[in-house]
Design an enzyme around this catalytic site. Structure first.
Site, PDB file in Angstrom:
ATOM      1  N   ASP A 222       0.848  -1.197   0.000  1.00 15.19           N
ATOM      2  CA  ASP A 222       0.000   0.000   0.000  1.00 15.19           C
ATOM      3  C   ASP A 222       0.884   1.248   0.000  1.00 15.19           C
ATOM      4  O   ASP A 222       2.082   1.159  -0.271  1.00 15.19           O
ATOM      5  CB  ASP A 222      -0.959  -0.018   1.184  1.00 15.19           C
ATOM      6  CG  ASP A 222      -2.312   0.594   0.829  1.00 15.19           C
ATOM      7  OD1 ASP A 222      -2.382   1.825   0.692  1.00 15.19           O
ATOM      8  OD2 ASP A 222      -3.290  -0.165   0.688  1.00 15.19           O
ATOM      9  N   HIS A 260      -3.589   5.561   3.718  1.00 10.19           N
ATOM     10  CA  HIS A 260      -4.366   4.356   3.418  1.00 10.19           C
ATOM     11  C   HIS A 260      -3.746   3.086   3.981  1.00 10.19           C
ATOM     12  O   HIS A 260      -4.428   2.243   4.554  1.00 10.19           O
ATOM     13  CB  HIS A 260      -4.508   4.268   1.896  1.00 10.19           C
ATOM     14  CG  HIS A 260      -5.539   3.340   1.387  1.00 10.19           C
ATOM     15  ND1 HIS A 260      -5.247   2.079   0.923  1.00 10.19           N
ATOM     16  CD2 HIS A 260      -6.874   3.482   1.264  1.00 10.19           C
ATOM     17  CE1 HIS A 260      -6.351   1.492   0.505  1.00 10.19           C
ATOM     18  NE2 HIS A 260      -7.362   2.321   0.696  1.00 10.19           N
ATOM     19  N   SER A 456     -11.477  -1.532   0.306  1.00  6.42           N
ATOM     20  CA  SER A 456     -10.147  -1.365   0.901  1.00  6.42           C
ATOM     21  C   SER A 456     -10.086  -1.972   2.288  1.00  6.42           C
ATOM     22  O   SER A 456      -9.063  -2.529   2.682  1.00  6.42           O
ATOM     23  CB  SER A 456      -9.808   0.121   1.019  1.00  6.42           C
ATOM     24  OG  SER A 456      -9.147   0.589  -0.108  1.00  6.42           O
TER      25      SER A 456
END
Length: 548
Positions: A222, A260, A456
């Site tokens: 990520d 994220h 996600s």
């Protein structure tokens, strides 16, 4: 129009169009143009007619929208600036999504071609070897001469037409989409929120009576990770950290605006020593920072690093750009994005060679466009587990993708009418993350967020369940783990016609993941000796059928 082929001479042919409405600018210094490269007056004036779309700061590239018919003129002006290495027109795929080509090429020769032969062919084509790619025999990442421009497509096609070349395509990069759409941990077990009972969980707390993921390693690829967070501080928690994007190093910490990865890692395996537990809190975390564009060679390298450094599960909450889930007319709903051969072979390597030959379990977020996952070459790859999102009412999340490739779903946020803000998980500490220190957004310190979501969040949740399965039965192969999730999943929203004769739904796959049932199924298979290692003559078991 230019074309390239993925999957060899008979593979998927991608057509890219030049509408004279995109400008791609590469500066002489990494970082975005606005931050690092002060341009001259003419370039600034030309740039004033452009609208920024996205940037790839690791290679100093920015992509801009130009007035239709003006891209060539504006690119020519900007190209003359001494701070600019290259400025040219960009391309779009048939859905209209921007695609950036580099002057790099992925090439895989036939397995029987010698290294000397391969290097002679590449040199004869004017290509310079940047590095050999050890995850596939006869594979190279090469560079065309600077200034080749769109002729790199013809060069790749000519190589692919040779009998001794199996695969060849330019490095094509798209804007990556992190798959988040829009209290406390209702996805792990039943809770009461604001006086209302929420019972739409993945049965994780009950599974902890058997295992919490001990002895397993979850790799999350990520945008960066706050590895100094107290939820990742247990002894031996972080293993083989890596930044696959420049500057390539062992430091996966996030850059500005990159929140994220920390949230995804928390959903998968946060320690639970503060205010958030992951699905597999005792699992180790292998954080790999990847901020390069979708389709880059860095992307493929991340999978090879994970497999070669001991990852059991690889979690990917990113993919092609999603269409607006609330807008059926958005042309992105129809875009077909193929999986580059460079990345496909790297995933093959992880599945074939990871875990001592038993294969890494690769888990992928299905996407948040309320569109067909089957158009997404990443999430629909038959070697991955495509995870959709379901909400706190036990129904499909409004944004979640659908299709034949959906394998299962996991609790996450919803697009509307939700009982909760979303998933409570780790955030970058202090003011840097999603929660700047507002108790309505998480905790007062800003170390946790209460509203993470999208597929996600669903993806690392399912990855955590895979870790619980492997902690219970470590000899299972990747395909057996996938099948354990299939047979143990719980049907939700079971209205007539939702699930077909195979028990598969295009919205939920085989149902919502049930961690307790999955762990019990894994224990049963281990006790019965139904794993590859118990019968060395049996070979690799057939993988479970992907819905077709």
């Amino acid at each position: 129009m230019v074309t390239c082929r993925f999957g060899g001479t008979d593979g998927f042919r991608l057509e890219l169009l030049d509408h004279d409405d995109l400008v791609v600018v590469r500066t002489r210094r990494r970082g975005t143009r606005h931050e690092t490269a002060p341009l001259g007056r003419r370039s600034r004036e030309a740039g004033g007619r452009l609208s920024a779309l996205f940037g790839l700061p690791d290679v100093g590239v920015d992509v801009y929208a130009a007035p239709t018919g003006a891209a060539r003129e504006l690119a020519d002006i900007i190209h003359t600036d001494p701070e600019v290495r290259f400025a040219g027109r960009g391309l779009r795929d048939p859905s209209g999504a921007p695609v950036v080509y580099t002057e790099n090429v992925f090439v895989k020769f036939a397995d029987d071609a010698s290294a000397d032969h391969c290097e002679r062919v590449l040199a004869g084509a004017g290509l310079t070897v940047k590095r050999t790619l050890g995850y596939a025999r006869g594979a190279y990442f090469v560079a065309a001469p600077e200034g080749t421009g769109p002729a790199v497509f013809d060069l790749a096609e000519e190589l692919l037409d040779r009998d001794d070349v199996d695969l060849c395509h330019p490095e094509l990069i798209r804007e990556p989409s992190h798959r988040a759409a829009f209290p406390h941990q209702w996805h792990l077990g039943p809770v009461t929120v604001d006086g209302r009972s929420v019972d739409a969980h993945a049965n994780v707390v009950a599974a902890w009576q058997t295992t919490r993921g001990e002895g397993t390693t979850i790799c999350v690829i990520d945008d960066g990770f706050d590895i100094d967070h107290r939820e990742f501080s247990s002894d031996g928690k972080i293993v083989a950290p890596r930044s696959a994007s420049p500057p390539r190093s062992g430091d996966p910490r996030p850059g500005h605006g990159n929140h994220h990865g920390t949230a995804c890692a928390g959903v998968a395996c946060a320690d639970g020593v503060g205010e958030a537990s992951g699905v597999a809190p005792a699992a180790r975390l292998m954080p790999i920072r990847l901020v390069s564009g979708l389709g880059s060679q860095d992307e493929a390298d991340a999978f090879v690093w994970a497999a070669d450094h001991g990852a059991d599960i690889i979690s990917c909450s990113w993919g092609p750009r999603d269409g607006r889930w609330w807008d059926p007319s958005d042309p992105l709903h129809d875009q077909v994005v193929p999986l580059p051969d460079s990345t496909r072979l790297a995933i093959d390597h992880a599945v074939r060679n990871g875990r001592g030959g038993r294969g890494c379990v690769v888990v992928w977020a299905a996407g948040n466009g309320a569109e067909s996952v089957d158009n997404d070459g990443y999430a629909s790859n038959e070697q991955v587990i495509a995870v959709a999102a379901c909400n706190d009412r036990g129904e499909q999340s409004a944004y979640s993708d659908h299709g034949e490739a959906i394998w299962c779903c996991f609790p996450s946020s919803d697009g509307h009418e939700s009982l909760t803000p979303g998933i409570w998980t780790t955030d970058r500490r202090g003011r840097d993350g999603y929660n700047p220190g507002d108790s309505s957004l998480g905790d007062e310190r800003g170390d946790y967020t209460n509203s993470f979501g999208g597929t996600s969040s669903a993806c690392p949740g399912a990855a955590g369940v895979a870790a619980l399965i492997l902690a219970t039965a470590p000899e299972l192969t990747w395909s057996e783990v996938k099948d354990v999730i299939r047979v143990s999943a719980r049907r939700i929203d079971d209205t007539p016609g939702e699930y077909d004769e195979r028990g598969h739904s295009k919205r939920y796959g085989y149902g919502r993941v049930d961690a307790k049932a999955a762990v019990a199924e894994a224990a049963s298979r281990a006790a019965a000796g139904r794993t590859r290692s118990d019968d060395p003559e049996a070979g690799e078991p057939e993988p479970p059928l992907v819905p077709a």
